[in-house]
Design an enzyme around this catalytic site. Sequence first.
Site, PDB file in Angstrom:
ATOM      1  N   HIS A  62      33.563  28.979  39.128  1.00 37.66           N
ATOM      2  CA  HIS A  62      33.105  28.128  40.216  1.00 37.66           C
ATOM      3  C   HIS A  62      33.016  26.667  39.804  1.00 37.66           C
ATOM      4  O   HIS A  62      32.823  26.341  38.645  1.00 37.66           O
ATOM      5  CB  HIS A  62      31.747  28.623  40.722  1.00 37.66           C
ATOM      6  CG  HIS A  62      31.886  29.850  41.557  1.00 37.66           C
ATOM      7  ND1 HIS A  62      30.928  30.822  41.627  1.00 37.66           N
ATOM      8  CD2 HIS A  62      32.904  30.269  42.342  1.00 37.66           C
ATOM      9  CE1 HIS A  62      31.355  31.780  42.427  1.00 37.66           C
ATOM     10  NE2 HIS A  62      32.556  31.473  42.875  1.00 37.66           N
ATOM     11  N   HIS A 112      39.976  32.855  41.222  1.00 37.45           N
ATOM     12  CA  HIS A 112      39.329  33.700  40.201  1.00 37.45           C
ATOM     13  C   HIS A 112      40.373  34.581  39.502  1.00 37.45           C
ATOM     14  O   HIS A 112      40.350  34.740  38.281  1.00 37.45           O
ATOM     15  CB  HIS A 112      38.263  34.609  40.824  1.00 37.45           C
ATOM     16  CG  HIS A 112      37.048  33.889  41.326  1.00 37.45           C
ATOM     17  ND1 HIS A 112      36.397  32.921  40.606  1.00 37.45           N
ATOM     18  CD2 HIS A 112      36.344  34.024  42.487  1.00 37.45           C
ATOM     19  CE1 HIS A 112      35.352  32.479  41.308  1.00 37.45           C
ATOM     20  NE2 HIS A 112      35.298  33.135  42.453  1.00 37.45           N
ATOM     21  N   HIS A 165      40.397  31.366  47.513  1.00 34.60           N
ATOM     22  CA  HIS A 165      39.282  31.266  46.552  1.00 34.60           C
ATOM     23  C   HIS A 165      39.340  32.423  45.543  1.00 34.60           C
ATOM     24  O   HIS A 165      39.254  32.215  44.337  1.00 34.60           O
ATOM     25  CB  HIS A 165      37.965  31.273  47.337  1.00 34.60           C
ATOM     26  CG  HIS A 165      36.724  31.264  46.494  1.00 34.60           C
ATOM     27  ND1 HIS A 165      35.968  30.135  46.286  1.00 34.60           N
ATOM     28  CD2 HIS A 165      36.094  32.257  45.812  1.00 34.60           C
ATOM     29  CE1 HIS A 165      34.935  30.426  45.509  1.00 34.60           C
ATOM     30  NE2 HIS A 165      34.976  31.714  45.204  1.00 34.60           N
ATOM     31  N   GLU A 166      39.514  33.628  46.055  1.00 34.75           N
ATOM     32  CA  GLU A 166      39.569  34.792  45.152  1.00 34.75           C
ATOM     33  C   GLU A 166      40.744  34.700  44.183  1.00 34.75           C
ATOM     34  O   GLU A 166      40.623  35.050  43.011  1.00 34.75           O
ATOM     35  CB  GLU A 166      39.667  36.105  45.939  1.00 34.75           C
ATOM     36  CG  GLU A 166      38.427  36.441  46.760  1.00 34.75           C
ATOM     37  CD  GLU A 166      37.129  36.363  45.971  1.00 34.75           C
ATOM     38  OE1 GLU A 166      37.095  36.758  44.781  1.00 34.75           O
ATOM     39  OE2 GLU A 166      36.140  35.877  46.547  1.00 34.75           O
TER      40      GLU A 166
HETATM   41  N1  TQI Z   1      32.223  36.634  46.297  1.00 27.01           N
HETATM   42  C1  TQI Z   1      31.946  36.012  45.083  1.00 27.01           C
HETATM   43  C2  TQI Z   1      32.976  34.879  44.866  1.00 27.01           C
HETATM   44  O1  TQI Z   1      34.175  35.144  44.904  1.00 27.01           O
HETATM   45  C3  TQI Z   1      32.008  36.955  43.936  1.00 27.01           C
HETATM   46  C4  TQI Z   1      31.936  36.171  42.678  1.00 27.01           C
HETATM   47  C5  TQI Z   1      30.944  35.407  42.274  1.00 27.01           C
HETATM   48  C6  TQI Z   1      32.923  36.075  41.721  1.00 27.01           C
HETATM   49  N2  TQI Z   1      31.242  34.830  41.078  1.00 27.01           N
HETATM   50  C7  TQI Z   1      32.436  35.219  40.733  1.00 27.01           C
HETATM   51  C8  TQI Z   1      34.149  36.628  41.588  1.00 27.01           C
HETATM   52  C9  TQI Z   1      33.189  34.884  39.628  1.00 27.01           C
HETATM   53  C10 TQI Z   1      34.899  36.297  40.488  1.00 27.01           C
HETATM   54  C11 TQI Z   1      34.408  35.452  39.525  1.00 27.01           C
HETATM   55  O2  TQI Z   1      32.557  33.781  44.645  1.00 27.01           O
HETATM   56  S1  TQI Z   1      31.703  36.008  47.667  1.00 27.01           S
HETATM   57  C12 TQI Z   1      33.018  32.422  48.647  1.00 27.01           C
HETATM   58  C13 TQI Z   1      32.442  31.062  48.810  1.00 27.01           C
HETATM   59  C14 TQI Z   1      32.741  34.692  48.088  1.00 27.01           C
HETATM   60  C15 TQI Z   1      32.212  33.442  48.230  1.00 27.01           C
HETATM   61  O3  TQI Z   1      31.923  37.017  48.608  1.00 27.01           O
HETATM   62  O4  TQI Z   1      30.373  35.533  47.488  1.00 27.01           O
HETATM   63  C16 TQI Z   1      34.350  32.653  48.906  1.00 27.01           C
HETATM   64  C17 TQI Z   1      34.049  34.935  48.346  1.00 27.01           C
HETATM   65  F1  TQI Z   1      32.986  30.213  48.000  1.00 27.01           F
HETATM   66  F2  TQI Z   1      32.675  30.620  50.009  1.00 27.01           F
HETATM   67  F3  TQI Z   1      31.165  31.089  48.639  1.00 27.01           F
HETATM   68  C18 TQI Z   1      34.870  33.915  48.751  1.00 27.01           C
HETATM   69 CL1  TQI Z   1      35.386  31.385  49.489  1.00 27.01          CL
HETATM   70 ZN    ZN Z   2      33.903  32.704  43.875  1.00 29.09          ZN
END
Ligand code: TQI
Ligand code: ZN
Length: 263
Positions: free
Chosen positions: A222, A216, A212-213
């Site tokens: 998203h 990004h 997922h990261e």
């Molecule tokens: N971290 C957020 C995420 O990666 C941080 C974030 C939000 C972000 N919006 C962003 C980073 C836009 C870059 C660009 O979404 S988290 C998930 C999921 C997170 C969340 O820790 O909330 C995953 C990290 F999708 F499961 F909610 C990984 Cl897989």
């Molecule tokens: Zn994310």
Amino acid sequence: MQYLLLCAAILLPESLAFPVQFKPESWSNTDLEKVKAYLDKFYPVPTKEKSLSLEERIKEMQKFFHLTVTGKLNAETEEIMKQPRCGVPDIGEYNTFPGNPRWKRTHLTYKIVKYTTDLPQKKVDDAIRRAFMVWSDVTPLQFQRVFNGPADIVIAFARREHGDGYPFDGRGNTLAHAFAPGEGLGGDAHFDDDERWSEFNKEVNLFLVAAHEFGHSLGLGHSNVPEALMYPVYSYVHPATFRLSADDKRGIWKLYGRKSSNS
Ligand code: TQI
Ligand code: ZN
Ligand code: CA
Ligand code: ZN
């Protein structure tokens, strides 16, 4: 320019309930100011020159949630606006970042600079490698691990404040974050070392979060498609049965094109 938004509405394994960041107070009746504040927060108008009417912005929101697109406030729409939710906006040109930042090369390097002690290094290396493969399997992108010198995507496990102005928050809530493509911090992915990282466990699966990261890191925002890897809610699937959704593919193809058939 860096885009990094801190979300918190990760709905972690059922047993652990973490607070979501944004919980509107309950409204007794339609309050236009609150509706506007909601739209400002979650449906920011992408460019300054462009101004959208309230009706158009309500339409955006209805589209996002697959509601009937009327542009008018109705019970269904208000109901959603009142629900607790993640603090991250729902748009930014669909599933890419504003301005579509992307890497201009297909050969990218990554470096793991700091490990977690939750897993043996070999397991971390392997989860990271497989997470990159999710994306290189469907695009012309190639990821090469480097050990010295600069790298496009620098990967680190870190706790609390770790030097980029986006401190982690201890166990729960934010698991990781990554920066959109660009110089310096651009592309880098950081993982909260206060989480319990796991290989197969339901807890916090390193492979899934890393995949997922890296989405990004490559320029995807998203998605509103629940099956998508880029959907902002964590749902566990066994890494062995993981499949990239059609929506994620469409997003990454828009940025980098498809993998050519002979490679
Ligand atoms: N971290 C957020 C995420 O990666 C941080 C974030 C939000 C972000 N919006 C962003 C980073 C836009 C870059 C660009 O979404 S988290 C998930 C999921 C997170 C969340 O820790 O909330 C995953 C990290 F999708 F499961 F909610 C990984 Cl897989
Ligand atoms: Zn994310
Ligand atoms: Ca955390
Ligand atoms: Zn960071």
